[in-house]
Design an enzyme around this catalytic site. Structure first.
Site, PDB file in Angstrom:
ATOM      1  N   LYS A 247       0.843  -1.196   0.000  1.00 49.38           N
ATOM      2  CA  LYS A 247       0.000   0.000   0.000  1.00 49.38           C
ATOM      3  C   LYS A 247       0.877   1.245   0.000  1.00 49.38           C
ATOM      4  O   LYS A 247       1.738   1.417   0.854  1.00 49.38           O
ATOM      5  CB  LYS A 247      -0.900  -0.002   1.233  1.00 49.38           C
ATOM      6  CG  LYS A 247      -1.691   1.290   1.455  1.00 49.38           C
ATOM      7  CD  LYS A 247      -2.443   1.250   2.780  1.00 49.38           C
ATOM      8  CE  LYS A 247      -3.064   2.596   3.123  1.00 49.38           C
ATOM      9  NZ  LYS A 247      -3.726   2.584   4.449  1.00 49.38           N
ATOM     10  N   ASP A 252      -2.444  10.338   3.998  1.00 49.00           N
ATOM     11  CA  ASP A 252      -3.842   9.942   4.125  1.00 49.00           C
ATOM     12  C   ASP A 252      -4.576  10.884   5.078  1.00 49.00           C
ATOM     13  O   ASP A 252      -4.409  10.799   6.292  1.00 49.00           O
ATOM     14  CB  ASP A 252      -3.934   8.503   4.632  1.00 49.00           C
ATOM     15  CG  ASP A 252      -5.375   8.027   4.768  1.00 49.00           C
ATOM     16  OD1 ASP A 252      -6.262   8.652   4.147  1.00 49.00           O
ATOM     17  OD2 ASP A 252      -5.596   7.027   5.480  1.00 49.00           O
ATOM     18  N   LYS A 259     -10.106  12.456   8.726  1.00 52.33           N
ATOM     19  CA  LYS A 259      -9.590  11.995  10.007  1.00 52.33           C
ATOM     20  C   LYS A 259      -9.571  13.151  11.009  1.00 52.33           C
ATOM     21  O   LYS A 259      -9.498  14.321  10.618  1.00 52.33           O
ATOM     22  CB  LYS A 259      -8.146  11.489   9.855  1.00 52.33           C
ATOM     23  CG  LYS A 259      -7.975  10.232   9.040  1.00 52.33           C
ATOM     24  CD  LYS A 259      -6.496   9.890   8.935  1.00 52.33           C
ATOM     25  CE  LYS A 259      -6.266   8.629   8.109  1.00 52.33           C
ATOM     26  NZ  LYS A 259      -6.738   7.414   8.814  1.00 52.33           N
ATOM     27  N   ASP A 329     -12.088   6.836   4.165  1.00 52.63           N
ATOM     28  CA  ASP A 329     -10.884   6.602   4.962  1.00 52.63           C
ATOM     29  C   ASP A 329     -10.508   5.126   4.990  1.00 52.63           C
ATOM     30  O   ASP A 329      -9.482   4.756   5.559  1.00 52.63           O
ATOM     31  CB  ASP A 329     -11.071   7.128   6.389  1.00 52.63           C
ATOM     32  CG  ASP A 329      -9.758   7.219   7.150  1.00 52.63           C
ATOM     33  OD1 ASP A 329      -8.701   7.335   6.492  1.00 52.63           O
ATOM     34  OD2 ASP A 329      -9.780   7.156   8.404  1.00 52.63           O
ATOM     35  N   ARG A 333      -7.556  -0.548   1.157  1.00 51.99           N
ATOM     36  CA  ARG A 333      -8.070  -1.756   0.501  1.00 51.99           C
ATOM     37  C   ARG A 333      -8.505  -1.473  -0.939  1.00 51.99           C
ATOM     38  O   ARG A 333      -8.496  -2.369  -1.776  1.00 51.99           O
ATOM     39  CB  ARG A 333      -9.209  -2.334   1.332  1.00 51.99           C
ATOM     40  CG  ARG A 333     -10.447  -1.468   1.418  1.00 51.99           C
ATOM     41  CD  ARG A 333     -11.294  -1.792   2.641  1.00 51.99           C
ATOM     42  NE  ARG A 333     -10.654  -1.353   3.869  1.00 51.99           N
ATOM     43  CZ  ARG A 333     -11.179  -1.522   5.086  1.00 51.99           C
ATOM     44  NH1 ARG A 333     -12.347  -2.127   5.228  1.00 51.99           N
ATOM     45  NH2 ARG A 333     -10.533  -1.102   6.159  1.00 51.99           N
TER      46      ARG A 333
END
Length: 484
Positions: A247, A252, A259, A329, A333
């Site tokens: 990944k 992020d 977040k 968030d 995946r």
């Protein structure tokens, strides 16, 4: 001038000590050469035992060291040190407690306590991230073996250097480690060890119909990249490779599902899986492990903007499955899904993905181990064996249909990127990834739990990003390649 440190068979898991006692004057430390050696706990006679090389050094100084050890206090415990001054040849001599001699596998701790790995522990222990500062960075100590050690020392250095490389990539500020910069850094480092590197752009991903990956990239002004790396170490270049998938979210924010601001800066290391893949390839090539390896790394940022994916949006992955994105968030995946399917389209021995994927894994394991999910008992056992050797442990979690139902029994799409039930977040994330590996043998490593170090959980890794579990991955590949 860098300080020089000579190592006499000290333990990797004891070298990064939590406390030390000194005997002598601190002014002597201004000299540049020191020595570290190991001391086993007392034998049946109640005497502590120096390592063989330590005994030879003690003989060279007429037994002065053993006398100092005996007079300096109680028996030295494992992981503790005492530092002595005034011995001939060195400004300081540190003695590190190694615990009892002859220890082996501890089935309660899932670790081989008898292994000594001085090169790894020493080089991990002295390394620290030194970012872009106006003042010149202080040189790190130079670590050398006191006596000739064959390939054991150089192999240990290669493993530690690889992990330190991953630590540097992870700790670099996100504006200085964008997808483009990461790809260029990987290509620069790997090309020097004969690893082939291809850097694919957004147009390539669009042509491959990687809608899941591209859904994460929409909110950022930084263009995505997709790294494809190839190492041919096997005698037959056509033999099936081990595929490592990492990944690579270089920052992020959570996207529209933003977040909280506390510790968001740590999300510069959300490309820890990518860093570990590149670092592992670097070490495999340096050590000439006789195995073929393919590395795949989707790189992007996850940012909020007017173009960003919104909660509830539905996208189509490379394998044709539709995904309802209820939480932006849960982006890791999504980028891994297309990378895994891309990997599964070519013959492979096993696909191993790694990602700082879920906070739930940290809740489960703390910072003790990485979580593992696998559809192969054989590959899991090899990885667990490797972790016992390196001391960087892994722990297996279930891939039951119970979790698959939580991400697939929904009305609006084939899959949802989050589970509908309470808890089990790491397990539902793994169940989601399982939908994209086809018939391949596969392991998923959730490394969120070992992303960082406070400097106390693993005493030989200082505060900052940890670069784990690079050494376990290297050992795993060595085992598959038939080498130690």
């Amino acid at each position: 001038m860098a300080q020089k440190l000579l190592i006499l068979r000290s333990s990797a898991r004891a070298f990064g000590v939590t406390s030390a006692r000194s005997f002598g004057t601190s002014t002597q430390l201004k000299q540049k050469s020191g020595l570290v050696l190991g001391l086993y706990a007392e034998d049946e006679s109640g005497q502590s035992i120096l390592t063989p090389a330590g005994k030879r050094f003690d003989q060279s100084v007429d037994g002065q060291l053993s006398k100092l050890i005996q007079s300096s206090g109680p028996v030295l415990k494992k992981g503790k040190t005492r530092v002595f001054f005034g011995l001939p040849g060195y400004s300081a001599v540190a003695v590190a407690g190694l615990g009892k001699k002859g220890l082996g596998y501890n089935d309660q701790e899932n670790i081989n306590e008898g292994l000594e790995a001085a090169a790894e522990g020493a080089n991990l222990g002295v390394w620290k991230y030194q970012g872009p500062k106006s003042k010149k960075a202080k040189p790190l100590p130079v670590i050398e073996p006191f006596e000739k050690s064959g390939t054991n020392w150089s192999n240990g250095v290669a493993k530690a250097d690889a992990q330190n490389f991953a630590r540097r990539l992870m700790d670099t500020p996100a504006n200085l480690m964008t997808p483009t910069i990461f790809a260029q850094e990987a290509a620069s480092v790997l090309s020097k060890v004969n690893v082939e590197v291809e850097i694919h752009d957004q147009k390539w991903a669009e042509e491959k119909k990687m809608g899941s990956f591209l859904s994460v990239t929409r909110g950022s002004d930084e263009p995505p990249r997709f790294l494809e790396m190839s190492y041919f170490g096997a005698s037959n270049s056509l033999s099936k490779p081990v595929v490592l998938v990492g990944k690579g979210v270089t920052f992020d924010t959570g996207g529209i599902s933003l977040k909280p601001p506390g510790k968001m800066d740590e999300m510069r290391a959300d490309m820890g899986g990518a860093a570990c893949v590149v670092a592992t390839l670097k070490a495999a090539a340096t050590l000439k492990i006789p195995i073929n390896i393919k590395g795949l790394v989707p790189l992007c940022e996850n940012m909020p903007s007017g173009r960003a994916t919104k909660p509830g949006d539905v996208v189509t992955a490379m394998n044709g499955k539709t995904i309802q994105i209820d939480n932006t968030d849960a982006e890791g995946r999504l980028i891994l899904a297309d990378a895994l399917w891309y990997a599964a389209q070519s013959p492979n021995r096993v696909i191993v993905d790694m990602a700082t994927l879920t906070g739930a894994m940290t809740v489960c394991l703390g910072q003790a181990a990485a979580g593992v999910f696998s559809n192969s008992n054989e590959m899991w056992e090899e990885l667990q064996k490797a972790s016992c050797q390196t001391g960087d442990r892994v722990w297996r979690f279930p891939l039951w249909n119970f979790y698959t139902k939580q991400i697939s029994e929904i009305p609006g799409a084939d899959l949802n990127n989050i589970g509908k039930g309470p808890g089990g977040g790491s397990c539902t994330a793994a169940a989601f990834l399982k939908e994209f590996v086809g018939d391949s043998v596969w392991m998923h490593l959730d490394i969120a739990s070992v992303m960082s170090s406070s400097g106390s959980e693993v005493p030989y890794i200082s505060k900052g990003m940890a670069g784990r579990p690079v050494r376990t991955l290297i050992q795993f590949l060595a085992q598959l390649g038939g080498s130690k």
